[in-house]
Design a protein around this motif. Structure first.
Motif, PDB file in Angstrom:
ATOM      1  N   LYS A 270       0.478  -0.894  -0.256  1.00 20.32           N
ATOM      2  CA  LYS A 270      -0.136   0.320   0.293  1.00 20.32           C
ATOM      3  C   LYS A 270       0.568   1.050  -0.289  1.00 20.32           C
ATOM      4  CE  LYS A 270      -3.899  -2.271   2.401  1.00 20.32           C
ATOM      5  NZ  LYS A 270      -4.748  -2.274   3.444  1.00 20.32           N
ATOM      6  N   ALA A 271       2.473   1.026  -0.216  1.00 18.02           N
ATOM      7  CA  ALA A 271       3.220   2.510  -0.098  1.00 18.02           C
ATOM      8  C   ALA A 271       3.698   2.977   0.939  1.00 18.02           C
ATOM      9  CB  ALA A 271       2.419   2.958  -1.365  1.00 18.02           C
ATOM     10  N   ILE A 272       3.348   2.047   1.984  1.00 17.12           N
ATOM     11  CA  ILE A 272       3.478   2.810   3.342  1.00 17.12           C
ATOM     12  C   ILE A 272       5.015   2.454   4.300  1.00 17.12           C
ATOM     13  CG2 ILE A 272       2.575   2.745   5.766  1.00 17.12           C
ATOM     14  CD1 ILE A 272      -0.032   2.428   4.544  1.00 17.12           C
ATOM     15  N   ALA A 273       5.830   3.194   4.272  1.00 16.29           N
ATOM     16  CA  ALA A 273       6.908   2.526   4.681  1.00 16.29           C
ATOM     17  C   ALA A 273       7.116   2.727   6.721  1.00 16.29           C
ATOM     18  CB  ALA A 273       7.991   3.419   4.307  1.00 16.29           C
ATOM     19  N   SER A 274       7.734   1.722   6.922  1.00 19.88           N
ATOM     20  CA  SER A 274       7.679   1.502   8.432  1.00 19.88           C
ATOM     21  C   SER A 274       8.333   1.375   8.906  1.00 19.88           C
ATOM     22  CB  SER A 274       6.919   0.493   8.986  1.00 19.88           C
ATOM     23  OG  SER A 274       5.084   0.216   8.233  1.00 19.88           O
ATOM     24  N   TYR A 275       8.343   2.326  10.125  1.00 21.70           N
ATOM     25  CA  TYR A 275      10.319   2.561  11.408  1.00 21.70           C
ATOM     26  C   TYR A 275       9.445   1.865  12.674  1.00 21.70           C
ATOM     27  CZ  TYR A 275      11.367   5.808   7.589  1.00 21.70           C
ATOM     28  OH  TYR A 275      11.396   5.967   5.702  1.00 21.70           O
ATOM     29  N   LEU A 276      10.643   1.568  12.578  1.00 24.43           N
ATOM     30  CA  LEU A 276      10.933   0.323  14.165  1.00 24.43           C
ATOM     31  C   LEU A 276      11.904   1.407  15.024  1.00 24.43           C
ATOM     32  CD1 LEU A 276      10.823  -1.116  16.201  1.00 24.43           C
ATOM     33  CD2 LEU A 276      11.937  -2.677  15.258  1.00 24.43           C
ATOM     34  N   ILE A 277      11.127   2.013  16.736  1.00 20.06           N
ATOM     35  CA  ILE A 277      11.909   2.697  16.911  1.00 20.06           C
ATOM     36  C   ILE A 277      11.773   2.248  18.391  1.00 20.06           C
ATOM     37  CG2 ILE A 277      12.023   4.762  18.393  1.00 20.06           C
ATOM     38  CD1 ILE A 277      10.313   6.025  15.907  1.00 20.06           C
ATOM     39  N   SER A 278      13.003   1.413  18.710  1.00 21.19           N
ATOM     40  CA  SER A 278      13.146   0.980  20.353  1.00 21.19           C
ATOM     41  C   SER A 278      14.192   1.543  21.115  1.00 21.19           C
ATOM     42  CB  SER A 278      13.501  -0.592  19.762  1.00 21.19           C
ATOM     43  OG  SER A 278      12.813  -1.031  19.142  1.00 21.19           O
ATOM     44  N   LEU A 279      13.983   1.844  22.348  1.00 18.37           N
ATOM     45  CA  LEU A 279      14.273   2.265  23.463  1.00 18.37           C
ATOM     46  C   LEU A 279      14.597   0.845  24.653  1.00 18.37           C
ATOM     47  CD1 LEU A 279      15.879   4.859  24.530  1.00 18.37           C
ATOM     48  CD2 LEU A 279      14.133   5.752  25.904  1.00 18.37           C
ATOM     49  N   TYR A 280      15.961   0.548  25.135  1.00 20.39           N
ATOM     50  CA  TYR A 280      15.824  -0.681  25.681  1.00 20.39           C
ATOM     51  C   TYR A 280      16.711   0.051  27.122  1.00 20.39           C
ATOM     52  CZ  TYR A 280      15.746  -3.634  21.634  1.00 20.39           C
ATOM     53  OH  TYR A 280      15.406  -4.244  20.960  1.00 20.39           O
ATOM     54  N   CYS A 281      16.359   0.133  28.085  1.00 26.18           N
ATOM     55  CA  CYS A 281      16.556   0.611  29.888  1.00 26.18           C
ATOM     56  C   CYS A 281      16.280  -0.070  30.720  1.00 26.18           C
ATOM     57  CB  CYS A 281      16.108   2.328  29.139  1.00 26.18           C
ATOM     58  SG  CYS A 281      14.817   2.335  29.664  1.00 26.18           S
ATOM     59  N   SER A 282      16.494   0.154  31.753  1.00 26.94           N
ATOM     60  CA  SER A 282      16.278   0.078  32.997  1.00 26.94           C
ATOM     61  C   SER A 282      16.505   0.388  34.147  1.00 26.94           C
ATOM     62  CB  SER A 282      17.010  -1.891  32.942  1.00 26.94           C
ATOM     63  OG  SER A 282      15.738  -2.272  34.332  1.00 26.94           O
TER      64      SER A 282
END
Length: 310
Positions: A270-282
């Motif tokens: 469907k011409a939709i670009a996807s971006y994964l944002i990840s933040l790892y912390c504790s």
């Protein structure tokens, strides 16, 4: 009656604006805060997402002697025993997937890039959630890792200088900062004003903070207010001081900042670009006396100063 078109002698504003370019800001978001807590913490890189806090089993059994110059008695023997298995902290993840239609990013990215702005605002929200988790997470959050003997109740409900001094007595080994809701800081300021001891200010990170006994009061709206009451925390920070430390995963693919990565996931049919944002912390509390909390602090108590000063 004179016709309005005959009375106009110069180009009007509305018509002139059709030839003018408006100066546009980037999108603004009211939820964004300074997020001081992550800035004040020391951050420790973690291998394989695990951080283990090792401790001595029985500190009272470590014996040493101070002998006089002519004392020839045999030296005492001792050793330091460790706990067989320390507490382990696993990094948690705050994630989001940002979808942007390629038509939107292709046609409407001037003067501001649509993909960059979508990612920027989402990252801001993720970092807001990170600060909230550092304080309130049921497993590793600050409030849920305070020892029972380090919990203090206010003397009169509102936060007073005496209450703050009690926190300092509990975290007396190089305390770093108080953490409180802005309304709790205002309530403390009122109590200081009432007693004629207004707290001084200090400049840190380019901003002004009020202080008590030289310790800054750092604001965070992630400390919740329920029924007019909240908590105020005092922390010692850093590994070398056996305090509180933040934990993050280094060297992530697509790393943008400490523990945060952005990765392109592809474009669908469907011409939709996807971006994964990840933040790892504790977060880890290395010793129990690194934290103390003033609980059930009233933030809505006000005083009439007029009768006192006039």
């Amino acid at each position: 009656m004179t016709d309005i078109h005959e009375a106009q002698t110069a180009l009007g504003d509305i018509a002139a604006r059709t030839l003018a370019n408006a100066t546009k800001t980037v999108p603004m978001l009211g939820r964004i805060t300074p997020r001081w807590l992550p800035q004040f913490l020391q951050w420790v890189p973690v291998e394989a997402g695990i951080y283990r806090v090792n401790k001595v089993k029985d500190e009272g059994s470590i014996a040493v002697d101070c002998s006089s110059r002519n004392d020839e008695k045999e030296l005492r023997q001792t050793f330091v025993d460790y706990e067989e298995w320390g507490r382990e902290y696993a990094l948690s993840a705050v994630n989001a997937v940002v979808d942007v239609h390629t038509r939107v990013s292709d046609l409407y990215s001037s003067p501001h890039n649509q993909i960059q702005e979508q990612l920027r605002l989402t990252i801001e929200i993720i970092k807001e959630r990170q600060e909230s988790e550092l304080i309130n997470n049921p497993e590793y959050g600050i409030l849920n890792n305070v020892a029972d003997e380090q919990r203090v109740q206010p003397l009169t409900g509102a936060p007073t200088p005496d209450d703050f001094d009690e926190l300092i007595a509990r975290v007396w080994k190089q305390p770093a900062f108080f953490l409180a809701h802005p309304r709790a800081i205002a309530a403390f300021g009122r109590e200081c004003t009432r007693r004629g001891v207004p707290p001084p200010t200090a400049s840190l990170f380019g901003s002004q903070f009020i202080t008590w006994r030289g310790i800054p009061l750092v604001p965070s709206n992630k400390l919740e207010i329920k029924e007019g009451k909240t908590n105020i925390i005092l922390l010692r920070t850093g590994e070398s001081r056996q305090g509180v430390v933040g934990l993050y995963q280094p060297n992530l693919p697509g790393e943008q900042s400490r523990g945060l990565a952005v990765r392109f996931m592809g474009i669908n049919h469907k011409a939709i670009a996807s971006y994964l944002i990840s933040l790892y912390c504790s977060l880890a509390v290395l010793t129990e006396d690194a934290l103390a909390v003033l609980e059930n602090v009233e933030v809505d108590k006000y005083h009439d100063y007029a009768n006192k000063y006039f």
